[in-house]
Design a protein around this motif. Sequence first.
Motif, PDB file in Angstrom:
ATOM      1  N   VAL A   1       0.834  -1.204   0.000  1.00  0.00           N
ATOM      2  CA  VAL A   1       0.000   0.000   0.000  1.00  0.00           C
ATOM      3  C   VAL A   1       0.866   1.250   0.000  1.00  0.00           C
ATOM      4  N   THR A   2       1.970   1.221   0.751  1.00  0.00           N
ATOM      5  CA  THR A   2       2.883   2.379   0.788  1.00  0.00           C
ATOM      6  C   THR A   2       3.485   2.658  -0.581  1.00  0.00           C
ATOM      7  N   LEU A   3       3.885   1.620  -1.286  1.00  0.00           N
ATOM      8  CA  LEU A   3       4.440   1.808  -2.629  1.00  0.00           C
ATOM      9  C   LEU A   3       3.391   2.380  -3.588  1.00  0.00           C
ATOM     10  N   CYS A   4       2.150   1.958  -3.445  1.00  0.00           N
ATOM     11  CA  CYS A   4       1.080   2.511  -4.293  1.00  0.00           C
ATOM     12  C   CYS A   4       0.858   3.987  -4.000  1.00  0.00           C
ATOM     13  N   LEU A   5       0.911   4.365  -2.714  1.00  0.00           N
ATOM     14  CA  LEU A   5       0.759   5.778  -2.353  1.00  0.00           C
ATOM     15  C   LEU A   5       1.925   6.616  -2.878  1.00  0.00           C
ATOM     16  N   ILE A   6       3.129   6.074  -2.816  1.00  0.00           N
ATOM     17  CA  ILE A   6       4.292   6.789  -3.365  1.00  0.00           C
ATOM     18  C   ILE A   6       4.137   6.984  -4.869  1.00  0.00           C
ATOM     19  N   THR A   7       3.596   5.975  -5.547  1.00  0.00           N
ATOM     20  CA  THR A   7       3.351   6.099  -6.984  1.00  0.00           C
ATOM     21  C   THR A   7       2.348   7.204  -7.283  1.00  0.00           C
ATOM     22  N   CYS A   8       1.288   7.279  -6.490  1.00  0.00           N
ATOM     23  CA  CYS A   8       0.301   8.365  -6.679  1.00  0.00           C
ATOM     24  C   CYS A   8       0.951   9.725  -6.469  1.00  0.00           C
ATOM     25  N   LEU A   9       1.791   9.843  -5.443  1.00  0.00           N
ATOM     26  CA  LEU A   9       2.487  11.109  -5.204  1.00  0.00           C
ATOM     27  C   LEU A   9       3.407  11.469  -6.365  1.00  0.00           C
ATOM     28  N   GLY A  10       4.082  10.469  -6.927  1.00  0.00           N
ATOM     29  CA  GLY A  10       4.953  10.730  -8.072  1.00  0.00           C
ATOM     30  C   GLY A  10       4.187  11.202  -9.286  1.00  0.00           C
ATOM     31  N   HIS A  11       3.020  10.619  -9.547  1.00  0.00           N
ATOM     32  CA  HIS A  11       2.211  11.052 -10.690  1.00  0.00           C
ATOM     33  C   HIS A  11       1.674  12.468 -10.473  1.00  0.00           C
ATOM     34  N   ILE A  12       1.259  12.777  -9.249  1.00  0.00           N
ATOM     35  CA  ILE A  12       0.787  14.139  -8.960  1.00  0.00           C
ATOM     36  C   ILE A  12       1.922  15.142  -9.123  1.00  0.00           C
TER      37      ILE A  12
END
Length: 213
Positions: free
Chosen positions: A66-77
């Motif tokens: 879940v943490t890696l998915c959240l980091i991915t969302c932050l990177g896309h934003i």
Amino acid sequence: MAGIARTCLQSILKIVNSTLGLVGIAMVIYGLWMGRVWKRDMQDSSFDDFDSSAPWFIYTFLSIGVTLCLITCLGHISADCSNVFFLSCYLEIIFVLLLLETLIAADILLNSDWEKDLPEDPTGRLHDFREFVESNFDFFKWIGMFIILSQGFSMLSAMALGALGPNNESNYEIDEEHPPARLPLINRHLQQPPYVVGEPRFPGKSDAWNTSK
């Protein structure tokens, strides 16, 4: 040229950042599968056969995914808005993640009894996962190298995108399409009024008489 370079960097950052998202999704799916198998084993067997402690390995696996998915969302934003604050936060998180990965890899390689430092896993999934990794070590080695390289490219792309700064071209285009309605106050004395206010002037009788003639 700056706009083209910014677009290319945004695309590169999104592509390499998606690697973390794919790894996170795979970890979440695998963690859910392990949790389902563990619950099924508990229902099929008596509770005395299992330890009452929580399956920490499954929860840790899910949390990391879940943490890696959240980091991915932050990177896309961060790639979309090109905001310096979001890019700085993303860089710091990726740096901390790389540091943790390096420390964990060094502990596993240098410490042969690293598994004893961990609490006992009642599900036994940690032992199964370790055997699966050891049996496919070459495959996981290339996956690990690919993940580390993608994180490094993510940091480089984020740093280059932050150096270019935010995208202000859209604001300029909006300003050109909609010019300001008010004129500057400095040039107010140069503006000529569209009409002159004065007393109305009517032609005299003599002028009207001459015109009729």
